[in-house]
Design a protein around this motif. Sequence first.
Motif, PDB file in Angstrom:
ATOM      1  N   ALA A  42       0.838  -1.187   0.000  1.00 21.45           N
ATOM      2  CA  ALA A  42       0.000   0.000   0.000  1.00 21.45           C
ATOM      3  C   ALA A  42       0.885   1.253   0.000  1.00 21.45           C
ATOM      4  N   HIS A  75      -2.087   6.603  -0.558  1.00 19.59           N
ATOM      5  CA  HIS A  75      -1.430   5.917   0.545  1.00 19.59           C
ATOM      6  C   HIS A  75      -0.184   6.704   0.964  1.00 19.59           C
ATOM      7  N   MET A  86      -8.033   2.377  -0.898  1.00 17.32           N
ATOM      8  CA  MET A  86      -8.761   2.069  -2.128  1.00 17.32           C
ATOM      9  C   MET A  86      -9.918   3.046  -2.359  1.00 17.32           C
ATOM     10  N   TRP A  89      -8.943   5.743  -4.597  1.00 23.42           N
ATOM     11  CA  TRP A  89      -8.981   5.402  -6.020  1.00 23.42           C
ATOM     12  C   TRP A  89     -10.385   5.559  -6.574  1.00 23.42           C
ATOM     13  N   SER A 131      -1.173  -8.117  -2.978  1.00 26.23           N
ATOM     14  CA  SER A 131      -2.540  -7.624  -3.068  1.00 26.23           C
ATOM     15  C   SER A 131      -2.616  -6.464  -4.056  1.00 26.23           C
ATOM     16  N   ARG A 132      -2.994  -5.254  -3.611  1.00 26.46           N
ATOM     17  CA  ARG A 132      -3.034  -4.102  -4.523  1.00 26.46           C
ATOM     18  C   ARG A 132      -1.640  -3.799  -5.063  1.00 26.46           C
ATOM     19  N   PHE A 135      -1.143  -6.038  -8.022  1.00 20.38           N
ATOM     20  CA  PHE A 135      -1.866  -5.435  -9.139  1.00 20.38           C
ATOM     21  C   PHE A 135      -1.016  -4.330  -9.765  1.00 20.38           C
ATOM     22  N   ALA A 136      -0.463  -3.451  -8.923  1.00 16.04           N
ATOM     23  CA  ALA A 136       0.384  -2.367  -9.419  1.00 16.04           C
ATOM     24  C   ALA A 136       1.628  -2.915 -10.108  1.00 16.04           C
ATOM     25  N   VAL A 156      -4.577  -8.508  -6.742  1.00 17.44           N
ATOM     26  CA  VAL A 156      -5.833  -8.120  -7.368  1.00 17.44           C
ATOM     27  C   VAL A 156      -5.669  -8.346  -8.870  1.00 17.44           C
ATOM     28  N   ILE A 159     -10.251  -5.920 -10.569  1.00 20.56           N
ATOM     29  CA  ILE A 159     -10.430  -4.920  -9.514  1.00 20.56           C
ATOM     30  C   ILE A 159     -11.894  -4.608  -9.257  1.00 20.56           C
ATOM     31  N   VAL A 162     -13.273  -6.290  -6.077  1.00 22.21           N
ATOM     32  CA  VAL A 162     -12.865  -5.792  -4.755  1.00 22.21           C
ATOM     33  C   VAL A 162     -13.983  -4.909  -4.206  1.00 22.21           C
ATOM     34  N   VAL A 202      -9.739 -10.641  -2.908  1.00 19.33           N
ATOM     35  CA  VAL A 202      -9.402 -10.394  -4.310  1.00 19.33           C
ATOM     36  C   VAL A 202      -9.951 -11.467  -5.248  1.00 19.33           C
TER      37      VAL A 202
END
Length: 262
Positions: A42, A75, A86, A89, A131-132, A135-136, A156, A159, A162, A202
Amino acid sequence: MNIPAFTEAKFPLRTGTKNSYFVVRTPENLIERPILLITIGADCNSALNLPNHNIIPDLFLSAGHRVASFDLPGHGTLIDEFGEGMNNWVNAINAGINVFDEIKKIGIQVIDTIIKEKLAWQNMVMISGTSRGGFAALHIMASDKRVQAAAVNAPVTNIGIVSEFTQISQHPLIKAANTENLISCLANRFIFIAIGETDPRVDAKSCFEFYAKLDAASNLVKPQLFVLPGETHGNTALHRAGHIAGGAFLLYKTAILIRQKV
């Protein structure tokens, strides 16, 4: 595992109108040919210091390689008027901001600086995330071929599933951000995925479907899937095993790539 001794430096980042930074850790016992691992959670503090999350970066530091991390939008230093986590976002997307493009731009800017500052031998960069952060990591890898390999834990992949995003799951930016749309850029690259048999946060099924499509699209280099008994994003999976396996995968690929370049 004992945390290896290191020094830490901060490098400036510009993300839209915001000033931030990314962190680079250099082990005291730096090897002759150190590559650099970008690890994403994060925020950079959790990615580098939280139990389990810190396993892969600490493995790299112990092996004599550098490690870097940065805050994701919403974050750490990048909490702003759209809120935190999140939900940031979601609010930013509703305001017309493509958060996912921002993530990719941050990653590319970090890699540009790493190369400019000569922090990675032969410009060799690897990436990991949870996790996120996973994804990134996949989005950054798909956007930048300088990333040699990736290891993602409980990433993720869809998305819109989620919980924070279910109300906007049909938004064009959300649908476009799903990792299946990255497959043409991720096929035949070194990718390791660890996830539990189930994952309520996820959705393990979405991850398995992404892996299957990536595997089918890869005829030269196959992705690797490591399935943990139990539930990730829960208390029944042995998270540590997934992170150790991901670290071993990346260090093995590091050794092979260094040998090829020597």
